[in-house]
Design a protein around this motif. Structure first.
Motif, PDB file in Angstrom:
ATOM      1  N   UNK A 162      -9.237  -6.246   4.158  1.00  0.00           N
ATOM      2  CA  UNK A 162     -10.602  -5.746   3.890  1.00  0.00           C
ATOM      3  C   UNK A 162     -11.364  -5.078   3.840  1.00  0.00           C
ATOM      4  N   UNK A 163     -12.940  -5.363   3.794  1.00  0.00           N
ATOM      5  CA  UNK A 163     -13.576  -4.427   2.708  1.00  0.00           C
ATOM      6  C   UNK A 163     -13.511  -2.951   2.854  1.00  0.00           C
ATOM      7  N   UNK A 164     -13.458  -2.775   4.380  1.00  0.00           N
ATOM      8  CA  UNK A 164     -13.407  -1.189   4.745  1.00  0.00           C
ATOM      9  C   UNK A 164     -11.535  -0.476   3.896  1.00  0.00           C
ATOM     10  N   UNK A 165     -12.212   0.575   4.243  1.00  0.00           N
ATOM     11  CA  UNK A 165     -10.431   1.720   3.942  1.00  0.00           C
ATOM     12  C   UNK A 165     -10.686   2.849   4.495  1.00  0.00           C
ATOM     13  N   UNK A 166     -10.589   3.406   5.635  1.00  0.00           N
ATOM     14  CA  UNK A 166     -10.526   4.557   6.003  1.00  0.00           C
ATOM     15  C   UNK A 166      -9.597   5.109   6.798  1.00  0.00           C
ATOM     16  N   UNK A 167      -9.095   4.478   7.588  1.00  0.00           N
ATOM     17  CA  UNK A 167      -7.697   4.763   8.137  1.00  0.00           C
ATOM     18  C   UNK A 167      -6.854   3.677   8.552  1.00  0.00           C
ATOM     19  N   UNK A 168      -5.348   3.955   8.617  1.00  0.00           N
ATOM     20  CA  UNK A 168      -4.272   2.705   9.191  1.00  0.00           C
ATOM     21  C   UNK A 168      -3.250   3.631   9.766  1.00  0.00           C
ATOM     22  N   UNK A 169      -2.330   2.848  10.016  1.00  0.00           N
ATOM     23  CA  UNK A 169      -0.867   3.252  10.737  1.00  0.00           C
ATOM     24  C   UNK A 169       0.141   2.752  10.287  1.00  0.00           C
ATOM     25  N   UNK A 170       1.080   3.031  10.156  1.00  0.00           N
ATOM     26  CA  UNK A 170       2.301   2.091  10.036  1.00  0.00           C
ATOM     27  C   UNK A 170       3.534   2.599  10.881  1.00  0.00           C
ATOM     28  N   UNK A 171       4.027   1.640  11.834  1.00  0.00           N
ATOM     29  CA  UNK A 171       5.528   1.724  12.389  1.00  0.00           C
ATOM     30  C   UNK A 171       6.671   1.393  12.192  1.00  0.00           C
ATOM     31  N   UNK A 172       7.820   2.613  12.391  1.00  0.00           N
ATOM     32  CA  UNK A 172       8.833   2.220  11.636  1.00  0.00           C
ATOM     33  C   UNK A 172      10.057   3.316  12.026  1.00  0.00           C
ATOM     34  N   UNK A 173      11.300   2.980  11.994  1.00  0.00           N
ATOM     35  CA  UNK A 173      12.318   3.506  12.021  1.00  0.00           C
ATOM     36  C   UNK A 173      12.625   4.290  10.715  1.00  0.00           C
ATOM     37  N   UNK A 174      11.988   4.045   9.408  1.00  0.00           N
ATOM     38  CA  UNK A 174      11.995   4.564   8.218  1.00  0.00           C
ATOM     39  C   UNK A 174      11.083   5.555   7.879  1.00  0.00           C
ATOM     40  N   UNK A 175      10.723   6.917   8.155  1.00  0.00           N
ATOM     41  CA  UNK A 175       9.667   7.195   7.669  1.00  0.00           C
ATOM     42  C   UNK A 175       9.679   7.095   6.394  1.00  0.00           C
ATOM     43  N   UNK A 176      10.032   6.907   5.001  1.00  0.00           N
ATOM     44  CA  UNK A 176       9.991   7.099   4.042  1.00  0.00           C
ATOM     45  C   UNK A 176       9.487   5.174   3.416  1.00  0.00           C
ATOM     46  N   UNK A 177       9.902   4.477   4.403  1.00  0.00           N
ATOM     47  CA  UNK A 177       9.517   2.619   4.483  1.00  0.00           C
ATOM     48  C   UNK A 177       7.884   3.215   5.020  1.00  0.00           C
ATOM     49  N   UNK A 178       7.622   3.682   5.526  1.00  0.00           N
ATOM     50  CA  UNK A 178       6.113   3.669   6.043  1.00  0.00           C
ATOM     51  C   UNK A 178       5.118   4.695   4.983  1.00  0.00           C
ATOM     52  N   UNK A 179       5.953   5.227   4.804  1.00  0.00           N
ATOM     53  CA  UNK A 179       5.233   6.276   3.774  1.00  0.00           C
ATOM     54  C   UNK A 179       5.372   5.563   1.931  1.00  0.00           C
ATOM     55  N   UNK A 180       5.810   4.993   1.948  1.00  0.00           N
ATOM     56  CA  UNK A 180       5.817   4.040   0.845  1.00  0.00           C
ATOM     57  C   UNK A 180       5.174   2.969   0.900  1.00  0.00           C
ATOM     58  N   UNK A 181       4.299   2.204   1.723  1.00  0.00           N
ATOM     59  CA  UNK A 181       4.302   1.093   2.564  1.00  0.00           C
ATOM     60  C   UNK A 181       2.361   1.448   2.082  1.00  0.00           C
ATOM     61  N   UNK A 182       2.740   3.275   3.149  1.00  0.00           N
ATOM     62  CA  UNK A 182       1.460   3.446   3.090  1.00  0.00           C
ATOM     63  C   UNK A 182       0.403   3.773   1.647  1.00  0.00           C
ATOM     64  N   UNK A 183       1.080   4.271   0.663  1.00  0.00           N
ATOM     65  CA  UNK A 183       0.356   4.415  -0.298  1.00  0.00           C
ATOM     66  C   UNK A 183      -0.168   3.076  -1.151  1.00  0.00           C
ATOM     67  N   UNK A 184       0.529   1.677  -0.848  1.00  0.00           N
ATOM     68  CA  UNK A 184      -0.443   1.155  -1.418  1.00  0.00           C
ATOM     69  C   UNK A 184      -1.258   0.381   0.013  1.00  0.00           C
ATOM     70  N   UNK A 185      -1.711   0.888   1.049  1.00  0.00           N
ATOM     71  CA  UNK A 185      -2.690   0.445   1.462  1.00  0.00           C
ATOM     72  C   UNK A 185      -3.702   1.253   0.952  1.00  0.00           C
ATOM     73  N   UNK A 186      -5.076   0.276   0.702  1.00  0.00           N
ATOM     74  CA  UNK A 186      -6.235   1.048   0.364  1.00  0.00           C
ATOM     75  C   UNK A 186      -6.529   1.698   1.089  1.00  0.00           C
ATOM     76  N   UNK A 187      -6.509   2.981   1.572  1.00  0.00           N
ATOM     77  CA  UNK A 187      -7.814   3.406   2.488  1.00  0.00           C
ATOM     78  C   UNK A 187      -7.588   4.551   2.364  1.00  0.00           C
ATOM     79  N   UNK A 188      -8.998   5.883   2.767  1.00  0.00           N
ATOM     80  CA  UNK A 188      -8.744   7.281   2.857  1.00  0.00           C
ATOM     81  C   UNK A 188      -7.257   8.044   3.513  1.00  0.00           C
TER      82      UNK A 188
END
Length: 488
Positions: free
Chosen positions: A407-433
């Motif tokens: 997407x050209x946008x990058x405002x918010x987002x969410x990740x759902x997972x049983x492994x919170x650190x997996x979610x956090x690491x994935x979140x770091x790589x998403x181009x969003x504020x």
């Protein structure tokens, strides 16, 4: 006697006075559900706008000379005014923008929190003393208000998204001129002026001009007394404001559109993810910049998720926002309804499959769930400001990241997972504020930096970010002993 009626608030609030505008346009304020006229008013002219800026500038000189502790107390009183008039303000939100009672309560809570945060600013306007390589020099750096801030607010959360800039600008010592969206002139503009008046702030410090761009052109942004412009709204309009501000060497804070992705990984709690996904898309009819336009779900849990998601979405009550249990009320106007419908139809033509297809009655639109959505479809690339969602599947974390970043946008987002650190690491790589692990995409807290990347905006607000946005720095050096100049 109530202070919060459309009759009282449907005027220009300029220089401490409530009056009609001197413009040429008669503006109708419509209830988006009934489509009835709530109030009419005459637009503000360029002269009205000039008077508003002049008032904000003049009264700001008095405001900044009030003891910081007293300014803090006046802002706390403004928060109290909001809390004491919760029910009346709720009715304004329902009538003017079609917000449900649930949405109104949520918005009013955000407003009181941001005013309370702004009340701390007068005691946080500190400076620094810095060392110098020059012998005998003392460097003082002062934090000062910019002077006057211009605030342009949208129609979706007008009370909060106006107050988010207005209260913090005032807390930082500035005067303010608000230009609310023409569809929400009261809850986005004059309501705020009345709250600050009742709290005891100097009249004319905060002003509201209700007008059309055809009446004032670029004057709101270009005005020489406007030192910072804070805009929340569409990317198209934000780009224009940024261009005008840049030409005039003004600082612009731009909170723009979004196309947020809510990602459901293969180990997610599906029932919980369904609840988060429904809240993230259908709150206030999907008219929130942080809404989850896109739901990305792992192929292995797609069938379970879609069945539960469909059941939940179809259970949401749609209709009259005045009724306690209504979740989805009207869109703000017919133009928004038509834009949404056109995007949905175009995406179906492109190959999206409607699991649920919404219906239109007036400005009320029932939910649409589109599946088999590919990243190149219209529905995956355009911000849908309504109760429609695009569902896309993926087979790996890498693919989810790639789709989210398409997407050209990058405002918010969410990740759902049983492994919170997996979610956090994935979140770091998403181009969003902003991105939230095991939560919804809709989050806004008074002390946490809020803003987007890419086409979703420039700058951050809330907490120390707003204090920085609405202040400037002044360096004063003192030479305590004579220095040796290279020549005399």
């Amino acid at each position: 006697m109530t202070h919060f009626s459309f009759d009282q608030l449907s005027k220009q609030a300029i220089g401490g006075k409530w009056r009609e505008g001197q413009g040429s346009i008669e503006m109708n304020n419509l209830n988006p559900y009934s489509e009835e006229v709530i109030a009419t008013m005459t637009s503000a002219s360029k002269d009205d706008l000039d008077q508003a800026y002049e008032s904000a500038n003049e009264v700001q000189q008095d405001w900044i000379n009030i003891n910081p502790y007293e300014r803090r107390d006046l802002l706390l009183q403004a928060a109290k005014v909001v809390e004491e008039n919760h029910d009346e303000i709720t009715e304004l939100i329902i009538e003017e923008l079609g917000g449900t009672r649930l949405k109104a309560g949520f918005e009013i809570g955000l407003v009181t929190n941001i005013i309370k945060e702004a009340s701390t600013y007068p005691l946080r306007m500190t400076g620094e003393i810095l060392p110098s390589p020059v012998d005998g020099k003392e460097n003082r750096v002062y934090q000062e208000p910019v002077g006057v801030v211009g605030v342009i607010s949208p129609f979706n959360f007008p009370f909060y998204l106006s107050m988010k800039s207005v209260a913090t600008a005032v807390g930082a010592g500035n005067g303010v001129v608000i230009k609310p969206h023409e569809d929400t002139p009261v809850t986005g503009g004059t309501l705020l002026v009345k709250i600050f008046e009742l709290a005891g702030l100097p009249k004319g410090l905060v002003n509201s001009v209700i007008t059309e761009i055809s009446e004032i052109g670029d004057r709101f942004v270009e005005h020489p007394l406007n030192k910072v412009v804070s805009f929340t709204g569409s990317t198209v309009v934000g780009r224009k404001i940024g261009e005008v501000a840049g030409r005039n060497l003004k600082k612009a804070s731009l909170e723009l559109g979004g196309n947020s992705a809510l990602i459901i990984l293969d180990d997610a709690d599906i029932d919980y993810a369904v609840s988060a996904a429904v809240f993230s898309r259908f709150t206030h009819q999907g008219q929130i910049c942080m809404s989850a336009n896109r739901v990305l779900v792992h192929e292995s849990v797609k069938d379970e998720f879609l069945q539960k998601y469909k059941n939940k979405v179809e259970s949401l009550k749609v209709g009259d926002p005045r009724e306690e249990d209504t979740i989805i009320g009207p869109l703000i106007n017919k133009r928004q309804v038509e834009t949404l419908e056109n995007t949905i139809e175009k995406s179906i033509e492109e190959g999206a499959v409607p699991l649920v297809r919404g219906e239109v009655k007036g400005n009320v639109v029932t939910p649409t769930i589109l599946t088999d959505v590919s990243p190149n479809m219209s529905v995956a690339n355009e911000e849908m400001f309504g109760p429609a969602v695009a569902v896309t599947t993926f087979e790996s974390d890498e693919e989810a990241i790639e789709i989210a970043n398409a997407s050209d946008f990058g405002l918010s987002g969410a990740v759902h997972t049983a492994n919170t650190e997996r979610g956090a690491e994935l979140g770091k790589r998403i181009e969003t504020g902003m991105i939230h692990v095991n939560d919804g995409t809709i989050n806004d807290e008074p002390i946490v930096a809020f803003g987007g990347e890419k086409m979703s905006g420039v700058g951050r607000l809330n907490g120390s970010e707003s204090l920085e946005a609405f202040t400037t720095k002044k360096w004063i050096s003192i030479q305590h002993k004579k220095r040796q100049f290279p020549y005399s």
